[in-house]
Design an enzyme around this catalytic site. Structure first.
Site, PDB file in Angstrom:
ATOM      1  N   GLY A 141      12.906  71.081  41.564  1.00  0.00           N
ATOM      2  CA  GLY A 141      12.203  70.912  40.290  1.00  0.00           C
ATOM      3  C   GLY A 141      10.804  71.473  40.272  1.00  0.00           C
ATOM      4  O   GLY A 141      10.033  71.213  39.333  1.00  0.00           O
TER       5      GLY A 141
ATOM      6  N   GLU B   4      15.520  71.231  47.621  1.00  0.00           N
ATOM      7  CA  GLU B   4      16.443  72.058  46.854  1.00  0.00           C
ATOM      8  C   GLU B   4      15.725  72.880  45.775  1.00  0.00           C
ATOM      9  O   GLU B   4      15.889  72.649  44.584  1.00  0.00           O
ATOM     10  CB  GLU B   4      17.523  71.173  46.226  1.00  0.00           C
TER      11      GLU B   4
ATOM     12  N   GLY C 173      15.193  75.937  43.332  1.00  0.00           N
ATOM     13  CA  GLY C 173      16.066  76.927  42.683  1.00  0.00           C
ATOM     14  C   GLY C 173      15.260  77.869  41.830  1.00  0.00           C
ATOM     15  O   GLY C 173      15.021  79.026  42.187  1.00  0.00           O
ATOM     16  N   ARG C 174      14.777  77.351  40.697  1.00  0.00           N
ATOM     17  CA  ARG C 174      13.935  78.144  39.792  1.00  0.00           C
ATOM     18  C   ARG C 174      12.746  78.743  40.527  1.00  0.00           C
ATOM     19  O   ARG C 174      12.369  79.894  40.293  1.00  0.00           O
ATOM     20  CB  ARG C 174      13.453  77.226  38.661  1.00  0.00           C
TER      21      ARG C 174
ATOM     22  N   ARG D 110      17.669  79.391  26.724  1.00  0.00           N
ATOM     23  CA  ARG D 110      16.665  78.374  27.023  1.00  0.00           C
ATOM     24  C   ARG D 110      15.704  78.100  25.866  1.00  0.00           C
ATOM     25  O   ARG D 110      15.241  76.969  25.708  1.00  0.00           O
ATOM     26  CB  ARG D 110      15.868  78.752  28.283  1.00  0.00           C
TER      27      ARG D 110
ATOM     28  N   TYR E  65      15.548  74.337  24.799  1.00  0.00           N
ATOM     29  CA  TYR E  65      14.337  73.603  25.157  1.00  0.00           C
ATOM     30  C   TYR E  65      13.071  74.071  24.448  1.00  0.00           C
ATOM     31  O   TYR E  65      12.007  73.491  24.648  1.00  0.00           O
ATOM     32  CB  TYR E  65      14.052  73.713  26.667  1.00  0.00           C
TER      33      TYR E  65
ATOM     34  N   CYS F   1      24.963  85.370  15.319  1.00  0.00           N
ATOM     35  CA  CYS F   1      25.016  84.834  13.952  1.00  0.00           C
ATOM     36  C   CYS F   1      24.605  83.369  13.952  1.00  0.00           C
ATOM     37  O   CYS F   1      25.403  82.467  13.666  1.00  0.00           O
ATOM     38  CB  CYS F   1      26.415  85.018  13.366  1.00  0.00           C
ATOM     39  N   GLU F   2      23.368  83.118  14.321  1.00  0.00           N
ATOM     40  CA  GLU F   2      22.761  81.786  14.344  1.00  0.00           C
ATOM     41  C   GLU F   2      21.292  81.940  13.992  1.00  0.00           C
ATOM     42  O   GLU F   2      20.591  82.737  14.612  1.00  0.00           O
ATOM     43  CB  GLU F   2      22.874  81.159  15.741  1.00  0.00           C
TER      44      GLU F   2
ATOM     45  N   TYR G 241      18.289  80.458  35.376  1.00  0.00           N
ATOM     46  CA  TYR G 241      18.925  79.860  34.190  1.00  0.00           C
ATOM     47  C   TYR G 241      19.045  80.815  33.013  1.00  0.00           C
ATOM     48  O   TYR G 241      19.007  80.397  31.864  1.00  0.00           O
ATOM     49  CB  TYR G 241      18.189  78.579  33.773  1.00  0.00           C
TER      50      TYR G 241
END
Length: 432
Positions: A249, A291, A293-294, A331, A335, A362-363, A391
């Site tokens: 994190g 751990e 990651g990012r 993302r 978020y 189409c959003e 991600y």
């Protein structure tokens, strides 16, 4: 000011990433295009690995959280850097094993693992399976018995810590889908159940308090809570847990205002606190798993797009549309995540415009950034979105039947394709 030190401006005014002209990459490989910097990935892995060696005398293991970016090549790199990995699905596990990643260095997570997944994980002999529920403990015990194996287990705990991050990526608070809660006695009951099951080897506990966290104090506090629980288990049951997985994190810099701590400082401060508490409570120094990651791959990636339509609504907004969007980076839609954007072919020019970067789906919510600073955009320009190594590829979708982009890896100022661009035939390959 760039958000990462692997970005610069070439003599021709183009954006340079890891020593390579990004405009030339877009021309050679097409857009959208994910681009990864191998040197930065290896440096980040090494910083975490070396911090365990320096501050904790090597009594731990760094496991790359591969949900951030999973493919064969990233597992090859992790293997060569002599770190472990964590996986959260049968797909990630199978991908890692396809390049002969050492199974004993794999930590398998997930709050609702299937019988198929657990069967394969036990068959491969992964190092740890992180159990998330009472029913999973029972299922694990049965499968292990059928395979005539003993399985090393960690219990995922919710330590009741609410990190300062988006609510969708908080995971350590009491109200969470993950793990056993310490406060209500559930965690202690899980320990008792795990110890009673004959095919399980209860090795330790795991916690993860959330993602994109800049402060170190929450990680130190998590270590305090977990060690207090380990001491409680020893006092009440006479059993000492030997492994403490503190998750990941660790935050990265997405925009210039972000100020993450140096990665080695996490282990420095956590190690200091762990040693204090262990001495105070008479515990054995636990094996620590981290751990990240990012923090390993986030800043090591950018995404390149080609500008298409430009729409200006006088006095309201200017839209700059690109040939990607929420299918290659959801993302912002999920978020409201911020990114730094640069026109790669005009990187040397001043950012004189304020625009909203729109995707092609189409959003109405298919945006990559709202009211962001950008150079004067024209159709055909190459737009770079920075710090997209985590991600983005891993969360890419086929919404609107859009094909997933290619991924290229840069090393020694040369590019190599590590994931090919999907074809139209790939899109229909599973259709009957």
């Amino acid at each position: 000011m760039f958000v990462s030190n692997n970005l610069s401006i070439g003599k021709n005014g183009h954006l340079v990433f890891a020593g390579v002209d990004t405009v030339s990459l877009a021309e050679e490989y097409g857009t959208p295009l994910y681009v990864m910097d191998e040197a930065m990935i290896r440096t980040n892995m090494g910083q975490f690995r070396d911090s365990v060696e320096q501050y904790y005398h090597g009594g731990g293991l760094v496991c790359y959280a591969s949900k951030a970016f999973s493919c064969k090549e990233i597992y090859r790199i992790a293997k060569s850097e002599q770190i472990g990995i964590d996986v959260v699905s049968i797909g990630e596990l199978y991908t890692a094993m396809s390049v002969e990643f050492p199974a004993e260095k794999i930590c398998y997570h997930g709050n609702n693992k299937t019988e198929e997944e657990l069967n394969l994980a036990i068959e491969y002999g992964v190092g740890w399976i992180v159990a998330d529920s009472f029913s999973e403990l029972e299922l694990l015990n049965r499968i292990a018995g059928e395979q005539r194996k003993n399985v090393k287990v960690l219990l995922r705990l919710t330590p009741g810590i609410e990190a300062h991050t988006h609510s969708f990526i908080q995971t350590g608070q009491i109200d969470s889908k993950f793990g056993f809660t310490i406060q209500f006695g559930t965690a202690m009951e899980a320990v008792k159940q795990a110890l009673a099951l004959p095919n399980l080897l209860l090795d330790g506990v795991h916690c993860h308090i959330g993602s994109q966290i800049f402060e170190i104090d929450p990680f130190v506090h998590a270590a305090e809570v977990i060690l207090s629980f380990i001491a409680q288990v020893k006092d009440e049951l006479g059993y000492e847990l030997h492994t403490m997985n503190l998750g990941g994190g660790f935050g990265i810099r997405y925009v210039p205002a972000d100020q993450p701590a140096a990665y080695r400082s996490y282990m420095e401060q956590v190690s200091k606190k762990v040693k204090e508490i262990v001495a105070e409570k008479g515990l054995t120094l636990p094996f620590i798993i981290l751990e990240p990651g990012r923090s390993i791959v986030g800043a090591a990636g950018i995404t390149l797009y080609r500008v298409g339509g430009i729409k200006e609504i006088p006095g309201v907004r200017k839209y700059v549309s690109v040939d990607g969007g929420m299918t290659d980076n959801p993302r912002y839609a999920l978020y409201g995540s911020e990114y730094d954007f640069i026109l790669a072919n005009k990187a040397g020019e001043e950012k004189v415009d304020t625009v909203t970067v729109a995707g092609r789906c189409c959003e109405s919510g298919d945006l990559l950034g709202k009211d962001v600073a950008l150079q004067n955009a024209q159709i055909g320009d190459i737009l770079a979105s920075c710090a997209t190594g985590a991600y983005n590829y891993s969360m890419a979708s086929h919404y609107n039947r859009v094909r997933k982009p290619a991924v290229v890896m840069l090393r020694d100022e040369k590019a190599r394709l590590i994931v090919r661009r999907e074809t139209l035939d790939d899109l229909i390959s599973c259709d009957l």
